[in-house]
Design a protein around this motif. Structure first.
Motif, PDB file in Angstrom:
ATOM      1  N   ALA A   1       0.827  -1.207   0.000  1.00  0.00           N
ATOM      2  CA  ALA A   1       0.000   0.000   0.000  1.00  0.00           C
ATOM      3  C   ALA A   1       0.859   1.253   0.000  1.00  0.00           C
ATOM      4  O   ALA A   1       0.547   2.248  -0.677  1.00  0.00           O
ATOM      5  N   ALA A   2       1.961   1.225   0.746  1.00  0.00           N
ATOM      6  CA  ALA A   2       2.853   2.381   0.776  1.00  0.00           C
ATOM      7  C   ALA A   2       3.469   2.638  -0.595  1.00  0.00           C
ATOM      8  O   ALA A   2       3.608   3.791  -1.024  1.00  0.00           O
ATOM      9  N   ALA A   3       3.825   1.578  -1.301  1.00  0.00           N
ATOM     10  CA  ALA A   3       4.400   1.737  -2.645  1.00  0.00           C
ATOM     11  C   ALA A   3       3.383   2.337  -3.602  1.00  0.00           C
ATOM     12  O   ALA A   3       3.719   3.215  -4.416  1.00  0.00           O
ATOM     13  N   ARG A   4       2.128   1.890  -3.516  1.00  0.00           N
ATOM     14  CA  ARG A   4       1.091   2.452  -4.391  1.00  0.00           C
ATOM     15  C   ARG A   4       0.837   3.921  -4.049  1.00  0.00           C
ATOM     16  O   ARG A   4       0.662   4.757  -4.944  1.00  0.00           O
ATOM     17  N   ALA A   5       0.795   4.235  -2.767  1.00  0.00           N
ATOM     18  CA  ALA A   5       0.568   5.625  -2.356  1.00  0.00           C
ATOM     19  C   ALA A   5       1.746   6.503  -2.758  1.00  0.00           C
ATOM     20  O   ALA A   5       1.568   7.634  -3.235  1.00  0.00           O
ATOM     21  N   ALA A   6       2.961   5.999  -2.575  1.00  0.00           N
ATOM     22  CA  ALA A   6       4.152   6.798  -2.865  1.00  0.00           C
ATOM     23  C   ALA A   6       4.293   7.081  -4.354  1.00  0.00           C
ATOM     24  O   ALA A   6       4.863   8.112  -4.733  1.00  0.00           O
ATOM     25  N   HIS A   7       3.786   6.208  -5.193  1.00  0.00           N
ATOM     26  CA  HIS A   7       3.863   6.441  -6.638  1.00  0.00           C
ATOM     27  C   HIS A   7       3.232   7.778  -7.019  1.00  0.00           C
ATOM     28  O   HIS A   7       3.696   8.464  -7.935  1.00  0.00           O
TER      29      HIS A   7
END
Length: 285
Positions: A13-19
């Motif tokens: 989820a953090a990777a998707r948000a950080a994108h």
């Protein structure tokens, strides 16, 4: 066991948000709900990407997560728009597909994961006023131990009608026997059922960037109680899919998951060979 709540679900989820805040256009995936689902870890996890977003492991994590989701969601939406009315998300974790997609009123999405993961996710969605939907059915079970078919049927899934099944970021955390059992269950659904799953390549089929990622991340995953257990060669997975009642539609590398224009970038996202996606169709019982 499905995905570890404290590590893999949060990291994805953090990777998707950080994108959305680290990488430059064109965006690969716009998951506008992912940050809210990080809860009180949001500042810490996003801050790490903001400060160190060019670091190869973090940029690889973003590429890995958003590419597989974009490819899978495009295929799932294509199936749903073509008349399929049931979608299953295996090991859903903090996935937000069902809450941000333009789904027909008669489509039902069955999210399968452990009850503790589902409980926290639902609480966080409610807290931020995310769109709720009567179309989302939460199916609490452990993919390593419980019967997928029985669990789905108990929650209203009709295995006599075709479905589209999305299985991302999970197979590598399960034993080979559990993966085969789940594939056999899905392969026994109605003819025309589609499966989109990702899997990790074994050493020797990875490129240098992928091996660097493995060297950095595998030990951390083991330390979190979620070691990578299962790897497939493309031919090996194709054979298993055939044994479980599927015809392979296509197998794609990360570079092939996106239109070429999305790889014309001015950030650090680049394709690498760590995993592949298999898109398959069930022959049915």
């Amino acid at each position: 066991m499905s995905k570890n709540w404290n590590s893999t679900a949060l990291m994805a989820a953090a990777a998707r948000a950080a994108h959305l805040v680290v990488d430059r256009p064109p965006l690969i995936l716009a998951d506008t709900l992912a940050e809210a689902l990080l809860g009180d870890r949001a500042e810490e996890l996003l801050g790490h990407h903001r400060l160190h977003g060019d670091q190869p492991v973090l940029s690889a994590a973003r590429a890995q997560t958003v590419c597989r989701s974009r490819y899978a969601e495009d295929r799932v939406m294509r199936a749903l728009r073509s008349g399929t009315r049931q979608c299953v998300v295996l090991g859903a974790g903090l996935d937000t597909f069902a809450h941000r997609s333009d789904l027909a009123e008669d489509v039902r999405v069955f999210e399968v994961d452990r009850p503790d993961v589902q409980r926290t996710k639902r609480e966080r969605l409610t807290a931020v006023g995310a769109p709720g939907s009567d179309r989302v059915v939460y199916v609490p079970l452990d993919l390593e131990r419980d019967s997928l078919g029985a669990g789905l049927r108990a929650h209203g899934f009709d295995d006599g009608e075709p479905a589209v099944v999305m299985w991302l970021g999970v197979s590598m955390y399960l034993g080979a026997d559990a993966v085969a059992r789940i594939l056999a269950a899905v392969g026994g659904f109605a003819a025309g059922t589609e499966l989109v799953m990702d899997y990790l390549l074994p050493e020797g089929l990875r490129d240098a960037a992928a091996q660097q990622y493995v060297d950095a991340v595998a030990l951390f995953a083991s330390g979190q109680g979620e070691p990578w257990k299962t790897f497939f060669t493309p031919d090996g997975l194709a054979a298993l899919l055939s044994d479980c009642g599927f015809a392979l539609v296509e197998g794609v590398r990360q570079r092939e998951m996106l239109d070429a224009a999305l790889w014309d970038r001015r950030d650090t996202l680049v394709p690498f060979d760590l995993s592949r996606i298999a898109h398959a169709r069930a022959h049915g019982r």
